[in-house]
Design a protein around this motif. Structure first.
Motif, PDB file in Angstrom:
ATOM      1  N   UNK A   1       0.803  -1.213   0.000  1.00 26.58           N
ATOM      2  CA  UNK A   1       0.000   0.000   0.000  1.00 26.58           C
ATOM      3  C   UNK A   1       0.836   1.264   0.000  1.00 26.58           C
ATOM      4  N   UNK A   2       1.959   1.260   0.727  1.00 31.86           N
ATOM      5  CA  UNK A   2       2.839   2.420   0.726  1.00 31.86           C
ATOM      6  C   UNK A   2       3.356   2.728  -0.682  1.00 31.86           C
ATOM      7  N   UNK A   3       3.480   1.692  -1.496  1.00 33.58           N
ATOM      8  CA  UNK A   3       4.119   1.813  -2.803  1.00 33.58           C
ATOM      9  C   UNK A   3       3.115   1.934  -3.936  1.00 33.58           C
ATOM     10  N   UNK A   4       1.893   1.458  -3.741  1.00 34.91           N
ATOM     11  CA  UNK A   4       0.978   1.228  -4.860  1.00 34.91           C
ATOM     12  C   UNK A   4       0.702   2.482  -5.676  1.00 34.91           C
ATOM     13  N   UNK A   5       0.766   3.664  -5.062  1.00 33.01           N
ATOM     14  CA  UNK A   5       0.551   4.893  -5.830  1.00 33.01           C
ATOM     15  C   UNK A   5       1.628   5.064  -6.888  1.00 33.01           C
ATOM     16  N   UNK A   6       2.809   4.471  -6.650  1.00 32.90           N
ATOM     17  CA  UNK A   6       3.885   4.551  -7.638  1.00 32.90           C
ATOM     18  C   UNK A   6       3.537   3.892  -8.948  1.00 32.90           C
ATOM     19  N   UNK A   7       2.529   3.008  -8.944  1.00 36.24           N
ATOM     20  CA  UNK A   7       2.045   2.420 -10.195  1.00 36.24           C
ATOM     21  C   UNK A   7       1.129   3.395 -10.935  1.00 36.24           C
ATOM     22  N   UNK A   8       0.508   4.321 -10.200  1.00 35.69           N
ATOM     23  CA  UNK A   8      -0.509   5.191 -10.778  1.00 35.69           C
ATOM     24  C   UNK A   8       0.015   6.562 -11.209  1.00 35.69           C
ATOM     25  N   UNK A   9       1.185   6.965 -10.727  1.00 37.63           N
ATOM     26  CA  UNK A   9       1.725   8.273 -11.140  1.00 37.63           C
ATOM     27  C   UNK A   9       3.188   8.371 -10.739  1.00 37.63           C
ATOM     28  N   UNK A  10       3.857   9.400 -11.258  1.00 38.62           N
ATOM     29  CA  UNK A  10       5.211   9.750 -10.814  1.00 38.62           C
ATOM     30  C   UNK A  10       6.302   9.125 -11.644  1.00 38.62           C
ATOM     31  N   UNK A  11       6.247   7.810 -11.841  1.00 38.66           N
ATOM     32  CA  UNK A  11       7.289   7.116 -12.586  1.00 38.66           C
ATOM     33  C   UNK A  11       7.350   7.580 -14.040  1.00 38.66           C
ATOM     34  N   UNK A  12       6.208   8.017 -14.590  1.00 39.77           N
ATOM     35  CA  UNK A  12       6.139   8.351 -16.018  1.00 39.77           C
ATOM     36  C   UNK A  12       6.944   9.594 -16.380  1.00 39.77           C
ATOM     37  N   UNK A  13       7.372  10.390 -15.388  1.00 39.48           N
ATOM     38  CA  UNK A  13       8.269  11.513 -15.697  1.00 39.48           C
ATOM     39  C   UNK A  13       9.575  11.006 -16.294  1.00 39.48           C
ATOM     40  N   UNK A  14       9.905   9.735 -16.049  1.00 39.88           N
ATOM     41  CA  UNK A  14      11.129   9.159 -16.594  1.00 39.88           C
ATOM     42  C   UNK A  14      11.126   9.042 -18.105  1.00 39.88           C
ATOM     43  N   UNK A  15       9.943   9.043 -18.729  1.00 42.25           N
ATOM     44  CA  UNK A  15       9.880   9.006 -20.189  1.00 42.25           C
ATOM     45  C   UNK A  15      10.552  10.243 -20.796  1.00 42.25           C
ATOM     46  N   UNK A  16      10.416  11.376 -20.114  1.00 41.55           N
ATOM     47  CA  UNK A  16      10.986  12.622 -20.628  1.00 41.55           C
ATOM     48  C   UNK A  16      12.506  12.535 -20.695  1.00 41.55           C
ATOM     49  N   UNK A  17      13.127  11.971 -19.660  1.00 46.57           N
ATOM     50  CA  UNK A  17      14.591  11.933 -19.591  1.00 46.57           C
ATOM     51  C   UNK A  17      15.185  10.735 -20.334  1.00 46.57           C
ATOM     52  N   UNK A  18      14.514   9.604 -20.321  1.00 46.93           N
ATOM     53  CA  UNK A  18      15.124   8.402 -20.884  1.00 46.93           C
ATOM     54  C   UNK A  18      14.450   7.845 -22.113  1.00 46.93           C
ATOM     55  N   UNK A  19      13.281   8.399 -22.491  1.00 51.57           N
ATOM     56  CA  UNK A  19      12.525   7.787 -23.570  1.00 51.57           C
ATOM     57  C   UNK A  19      11.935   6.462 -23.107  1.00 51.57           C
ATOM     58  N   UNK A  20      11.172   5.816 -23.989  1.00 57.04           N
ATOM     59  CA  UNK A  20      10.495   4.577 -23.604  1.00 57.04           C
ATOM     60  C   UNK A  20      11.503   3.474 -23.309  1.00 57.04           C
ATOM     61  N   UNK A  21      12.459   3.263 -24.216  1.00 57.11           N
ATOM     62  CA  UNK A  21      13.435   2.183 -24.025  1.00 57.11           C
ATOM     63  C   UNK A  21      14.319   2.463 -22.813  1.00 57.11           C
ATOM     64  N   UNK A  22      14.764   3.706 -22.666  1.00 55.70           N
ATOM     65  CA  UNK A  22      15.587   4.062 -21.513  1.00 55.70           C
ATOM     66  C   UNK A  22      14.857   3.835 -20.206  1.00 55.70           C
ATOM     67  N   UNK A  23      13.551   4.152 -20.190  1.00 59.17           N
ATOM     68  CA  UNK A  23      12.753   3.946 -18.978  1.00 59.17           C
ATOM     69  C   UNK A  23      12.572   2.461 -18.698  1.00 59.17           C
ATOM     70  N   UNK A  24      12.399   1.653 -19.743  1.00 59.39           N
ATOM     71  CA  UNK A  24      12.264   0.209 -19.561  1.00 59.39           C
ATOM     72  C   UNK A  24      13.537  -0.376 -18.957  1.00 59.39           C
TER      73      UNK A  24
END
Length: 451
Positions: free
Chosen positions: A21-44
């Motif tokens: 539960x402490x972590x589950x919000x991380x599935x719903x938001x926040x992580x996607x900012x990584x697309x800007x810096x790394x692109x899709x493959x970089x984020x994967x």
């Protein structure tokens, strides 16, 4: 030590719910900012590295948590391994994570509600939700853990709905866009701080260790089931969101509904359903991390690091002032949605610093106290060594790509994130030099040796 003993009420299912539960919000938001810096493959790639790290870390952390089941969690491990000052430094890192993560989550909660009801002011929703769950945490751990369990299960149902609706429409060309530039190492490393958001705060379950009925048996069960749940969810969330085209354009604070709307349209029932359930996921994390920061503050106070009133419990066994004072800081931060990304990065810095110090503590305790009762033993030294090596790499990534280049707008002035961290630690160390070290010296043994 009157009125300073937490109540043992939790079972493995509660610990699993708190950890996930402490972590589950991380599935719903926040992580996607990584697309800007790394692109899709970089984020994967960054997410795969982070998943390997957390798998190794949580197995190693389970050894520490069962050997020293203390509400201080990493603070207690570092204090026992390296002395009271190291425990204090680790505790401040943990508070950075647990005090700055909730306002970031609250900001996204306001954004989700604004997405559903555009007429509402997201700032009012953000601060109102935060205050509400601070009040709810006053009811005691057993009630709080039950709420966390229900919210976590609902949030997982929401993820399952998202995967079911999105998987049939995943396009491989969205995962590896034809016109995308080649993957650069710098892009992968820059995406790491946001990939960490998928798992950030899973270790917070250790702060409820003193409230677990049978910590030596139940903590490994709660932690290991939690990391397996989140690893599966991370792979599917990233695959479906990116596969639906969610890696393109400006990142939103509601990436899952945004990705589904590319297929179903914004007003469709499935998008609205995922948005509504996503709110429950955000609330689960907000609620769980509030539990975490209150117990960390309580433990630091009980040990003598912080003023004694912060470890005073109410009749429900809740550290009231340890809940309210960090909560007030969080509410102020949540009132400004302008630096949600900066709050995430500050929380990630504190977390990664704490992860590294915890792994160093494990190695020192193995050498220093070979006869320490270890009900759960990790595959030593391979697994903690992998966790420490990746943790040091991630600490470099956070400092290099977040702390040194990002800013936080405070009173109209853009303050570099590194300066915010330096200020917090300078103030904390000055307090320790003036007051804390004198208080903790007489209680050091009780804190570090707590069974």
């Amino acid at each position: 030590m009157e009125n300073q003993t937490l109540h043992k009420t939790l079972k493995p299912i509660h610990l699993w719910a708190i950890a996930v539960g402490m972590v589950i919000s991380g599935q719903y938001f926040g992580w996607n900012y990584g697309f800007t810096d790394g692109g899709v493959i970089g984020m994967i790639i960054a997410s795969l590295l982070v998943t390997v790290f957390f798998a190794c870390f949580i197995f190693s952390y389970a050894e520490l948590a069962t050997s020293i089941p203390n509400a201080g969690g990493p603070t207690a491990y570092a204090a026992r391994a390296m002395g009271p000052f190291a425990g204090y430094v680790t505790g401040i890192a943990c508070l950075l994570e647990f005090v700055f993560a909730p306002p970031a989550i609250a900001v996204s909660t306001g954004a989700y509600i604004h997405f559903l009801i555009p007429s509402v002011n997201p700032v009012f929703i953000t601060t109102g939700i935060f205050v509400l769950f601070i009040v709810i945490n006053m009811i005691g751990m057993k009630g709080a853990a039950l709420i966390e369990l229900i919210a976590t299960v609902i949030a997982l149902v929401g993820l399952a709905l998202f995967y079911t609706a999105g998987l049939p429409y995943v396009k491989l060309e969205n995962l590896a866009p034809a016109g995308a530039p080649p993957v650069a190492l710098g892009g992968v490393l820059a995406a790491v701080p946001f990939a960490i958001w998928f798992f950030l705060a899973i270790e917070g379950g250790a702060m409820a260790a003193e409230e677990v009925e049978n910590p030596k048996r139940d903590i490994p069960r709660g932690f290991i089931s939690g990391i397996l749940t989140l690893a599966v969810a991370t792979v599917l969330t990233l695959l479906v969101t990116a596969g639906l085209g969610g890696g393109e354009g400006k990142p939103a604070d509601y990436p899952l509904p945004q990705a589904l709307s590319n297929v179903y349209g914004e007003g469709s029932w499935i998008v609205i359903a995922v948005s509504v359930i996503g709110l429950v996921g955000l609330i689960a994390s907000l609620h769980g991390i509030i539990i975490g920061y209150s117990r960390q503050t309580y433990a630091l106070s009980r040990a003598g690091y912080f003023p004694k009133f912060l470890s005073k419990l109410n009749r429900h066994g809740v550290p009231v002032w340890g809940l309210l004072i960090p909560g007030a800081i969080g509410v102020v931060c949540a009132g400004s949605a302008a630096f949600a990304s900066a709050l995430i990065e500050l929380a990630v810095f504190g977390a990664v610093l704490m992860y590294c110090l915890s792994m160093i503590s494990l190695f020192i305790l193995r050498a220093k106290e070979p006869r320490l009762d270890r009900p759960f033993q990790v595959m030593f030294p391979v697994v903690p060594a992998v966790a420490l090596a990746l943790g040091m790499l991630f600490l470099f990534c956070v400092v290099r790509y977040s702390m040194m280049v990002k800013v936080m707008p405070i009173l109209g002035v853009n303050i570099p994130l590194w300066a915010v961290v330096v200020f917090i630690y300078a103030a904390a160390i000055l307090y320790y030099a003036a007051r804390g070290r004198h208080s903790v010296s007489s209680e050091k043994a009780a804190f570090a040796e707590q069974p």
